[in-house]
Design an enzyme around this catalytic site. Structure first.
Site, PDB file in Angstrom:
ATOM      1  N   GLU A 160       0.828  -1.210   0.000  1.00 28.37           N
ATOM      2  CA  GLU A 160       0.000   0.000   0.000  1.00 28.37           C
ATOM      3  C   GLU A 160       0.863   1.261   0.000  1.00 28.37           C
ATOM      4  OE1 GLU A 160      -3.180   0.057  -0.415  1.00 28.37           O
ATOM      5  OE2 GLU A 160      -3.895  -1.917   0.188  1.00 28.37           O
ATOM      6  N   ARG A 164       0.612   3.771  -3.252  1.00 30.79           N
ATOM      7  CA  ARG A 164      -0.010   5.075  -2.998  1.00 30.79           C
ATOM      8  C   ARG A 164       1.029   6.180  -2.805  1.00 30.79           C
ATOM      9  NH1 ARG A 164      -5.672   3.827   0.156  1.00 30.79           N
ATOM     10  NH2 ARG A 164      -5.581   1.585  -0.057  1.00 30.79           N
ATOM     11  N   ASP A 293      -4.726 -10.037  -8.508  1.00 33.70           N
ATOM     12  CA  ASP A 293      -4.934  -9.005  -9.543  1.00 33.70           C
ATOM     13  C   ASP A 293      -3.729  -8.241 -10.103  1.00 33.70           C
ATOM     14  OD1 ASP A 293      -4.727  -7.625  -7.099  1.00 33.70           O
ATOM     15  OD2 ASP A 293      -6.750  -6.807  -7.136  1.00 33.70           O
ATOM     16  N   GLU A 429     -12.464  -0.221 -10.089  1.00 32.65           N
ATOM     17  CA  GLU A 429     -12.060  -1.164 -11.152  1.00 32.65           C
ATOM     18  C   GLU A 429     -13.031  -1.251 -12.329  1.00 32.65           C
ATOM     19  OE1 GLU A 429     -12.166  -1.924  -7.880  1.00 32.65           O
ATOM     20  OE2 GLU A 429     -10.021  -1.775  -7.483  1.00 32.65           O
ATOM     21  N   THR A 515      -1.156   0.709 -10.184  1.00 29.47           N
ATOM     22  CA  THR A 515      -2.422   0.091  -9.773  1.00 29.47           C
ATOM     23  C   THR A 515      -3.234   0.987  -8.840  1.00 29.47           C
ATOM     24  OG1 THR A 515      -3.437  -2.000  -9.118  1.00 29.47           O
ATOM     25  CG2 THR A 515      -1.524  -1.271  -7.829  1.00 29.47           C
TER      26      THR A 515
END
Ligand SMILES: *[C@@H]1O[C@H](CO)[C@@H](O)[C@H](O)[C@H]1NC(C)=O
Ligand SMILES: *[C@@H]1O[C@H](CO)[C@@H](O)[C@H](O)[C@H]1NC(C)=O
Length: 526
Positions: A160, A164, A293, A429, A515
């Site tokens: 994360e 981010r 994913d 998504e 992503t």
């Protein structure tokens, strides 16, 4: 739009001019200034002037490039971004996220507790791209003056934090050329480096900011590392090495690549968990949704970002997708809807996550990057079919927003069955998939679907002070969960904006979205 012929010519001419402007802007910003050189005050003021010029050029090109934009809807999304941002600023400044009903800060545990401003870092490039310059200036000031991950208490998630924070800062650096963002990104990446110190190079999931000690999640298959987590670092780390000219980061990626290239894959599939000490798979759970994913996503995007030089990544991608298609691609009995199921051990679970809908966009991007007509057509068919299935999961609810997961059985088709799978937390998504499909096909239905999703979000997720997730998409009036996720600002609103903006804004042959939807520049061939 009923345009007369001469109006169409003028529009076309304007568009051509804008493409030239857009392309020259992007080529200017895709390789920011080098890092060498002392920072005397003359240099700083030159930097400020250069930065202002870049920002001004970008914003005016965005404003002017109405080319194929739907200006009214695009600006509506811009207004949504202002609403989300202004409330965060007013009630939760510095906290990771906003609780829009309680009107206070919310700190997700993945970043430890502390004032790490995840929403600010996630929103930075979106504000810039939308030309919200006053808001951008506030975000910039927090990042430059206050952001310090060392103050995070407890364990923070490597994945994360990378997608981010490192991703958001690198994207802001790529868009604006500002050095401070790069320094911060490198600083944070350095805090994560200790997680990579394992016999296989596969990183652990968590790093303690105080002690530097790394660990794995206790729940993850007995302390194993997660495919989507260790597989979603290469875009950021390779770009970081590229711009700092320091291969510390890309070397970590090479180690991971070597391990996963050599490991034996059951039926060509990648299970979601691997032991970072032995390099052996743990539980055999396979999914293009949660836990799997973005591993697949980064293989293709690394190939695209490398200017198609990293053909080894494309080969791994092609093999992985072929195995997924062979083992997990199904069509519903009722209406022939295509979907990817999951594998739990030897059992197939006929469920698709909202998260898994990203793969419609991935296939569309693949289609745009394939050489052969057959490969293009095949990838695009997968993209349109999955994009359609995900749309079905939206329109079969009372709110017209899709659930967290939906299932396929003899009685159910693209609907959630369990009460724990009916929520929506402002995830991107599905609209992300439609964004790529819109860019690649120009089929108006994707704009129509996106607009319907916007209306549903406005109706059910808007609260007095920001946007909130909802607990059950099948229930009206919807009950709100009181969290405005930071990815609403980095991803959902960015993709929605870009669907209605002109193609010259962040063109897909020049930028690759990580992503978390932070765009990084494609390497330009010499
Ligand atoms: C861009 O457009 C917005 C309104 O859509 C306006 O407020 C802003 O001043 C414009 N910026 C530039 C640099 O033209
Ligand atoms: C590269 O980065 C690492 C980590 O920040 C640092 O320890 C190393 O000194 C850097 N190498 C060079 C050549 O600057």
């Amino acid at each position: 739009m009923g345009l007369r012929l001469w109006e169409k010519y003028i529009l076309l001419l304007g568009l051509a001019v804008l493409v030239v402007v857009g392309v020259s802007f992007v080529s200017f910003s895709s390789e920011p200034e080098s890092l060498n050189g002392a920072s005397g005050s003359a240099k700083i003021s030159r930097d400020i002037i250069a930065r202002k010029a870049i920002i001004h050029n970008f914003v005016s090109s965005v404003n002017a490039s109405s080319g194929n934009a739907d200006v009214e809807k695009r600006d509506h999304v811009r207004g949504m971004m202002q609403f989300a941002w202004n409330n965060y600023k007013k009630y939760a400044w510095g906290a990771n996220e906003l609780k829009p009903i309680s009107m206070m800060g919310h700190s997700a545990s993945v970043f430890g507790s502390g004032r790490s401003g995840a929403t600010i870092v996630d929103a930075l490039d979106t504000l810039f791209i939308m030309g919200l310059l006053d808001e951008y200036a506030d975000a910039r000031q927090f990042v430059v003056d206050e952001l310090d991950m060392r103050t995070a208490r407890g364990d923070i998630s490597v994945f994360e934090t990378n997608i981010r924070f490192v991703g958001g800062l690198l994207s802001a650096h790529a868009l604006t050329g500002e050095e401070a963002y790069l320094t911060k990104a490198q600083d944070i990446a350095d805090l994560l480096i200790s997680a990579f110190d394992t016999p296989t190079g596969i990183p652990l999931a968590l790093v303690n900011m105080r002690t530097g000690r790394a660990n794995n999640w206790a729940w993850a298959s007995g302390g194993c590392s997660i495919l989507s987590e260790f597989g979603s670092i290469e875009l950021e780390f390779n770009y970081l090495s590229r711009v700092t000219r320091n291969d510390t980061y890309s070397k970590k990626i090479e180690r991971i690549r070597k391990t996963i290239s050599e490991v034996d894959k059951p039926d060509g599939l990648y299970p979601n968990f691997i032991n970072p000490r032995t390099g052996r798979w743990c539980q055999k759970h396979v999914s293009v949704g949660a836990l799997g994913d973005s591993f697949y996503e980064y293989l293709l995007k690394e190939y695209v970002m490398s200017g198609k030089k990293d053909v080894a990544a494309k080969k791994l991608y092609d093999e992985a997708i072929a195995a997924l298609e062979a083992k997990l691609l199904y069509k519903s009995a009722q209406n022939n809807l295509w979907y990817f199921a999951e594998m739990k051990g030897s059992r197939v679970e006929h469920k698709m996550d909202h998260l898994a809908c990203f793969i419609a966009g991935l296939f569309a991007l693949q289609s745009a990057n394939e050489e052969s007509t057959e490969a293009k057509a095949h990838a695009l068919e997968l993209a349109t079919q999955i994009g359609n299935t995900c749309h079905e999961s939206y329109i079969r609810t009372a709110t017209k927003i899709g659930p967290e997961s939906f299932r396929f059985t003899t009685d159910a088709e693209a609907v959630a069955i369990r009460s724990t799978e009916k929520y929506y937390i402002l995830r991107p998504e599905v609209v992300e998939g439609w964004f790529y499909l819109w860019r690649v096909t120009k089929d108006e239905k994707y704009r129509e679907w996106a607009w319907a999703a916007i209306e549903a979000i406005e109706k059910h997720c808007r609260s007095p002070a920001g946007y909130s997730g909802i607990r059950d998409v099948y229930q009206v009036p919807a009950e709100q969960d009181d969290v405005q996720q930071s990815f609403l600002l980095s991803e959902t609103l960015k993709y929605l904006y870009l669907i209605f903006a002109d193609d010259a804004v962040i063109p897909l042959d020049r930028w690759v979205f990580n992503t978390e939807a932070h765009p990084l520049p494609v390497v330009r061939s010499e």
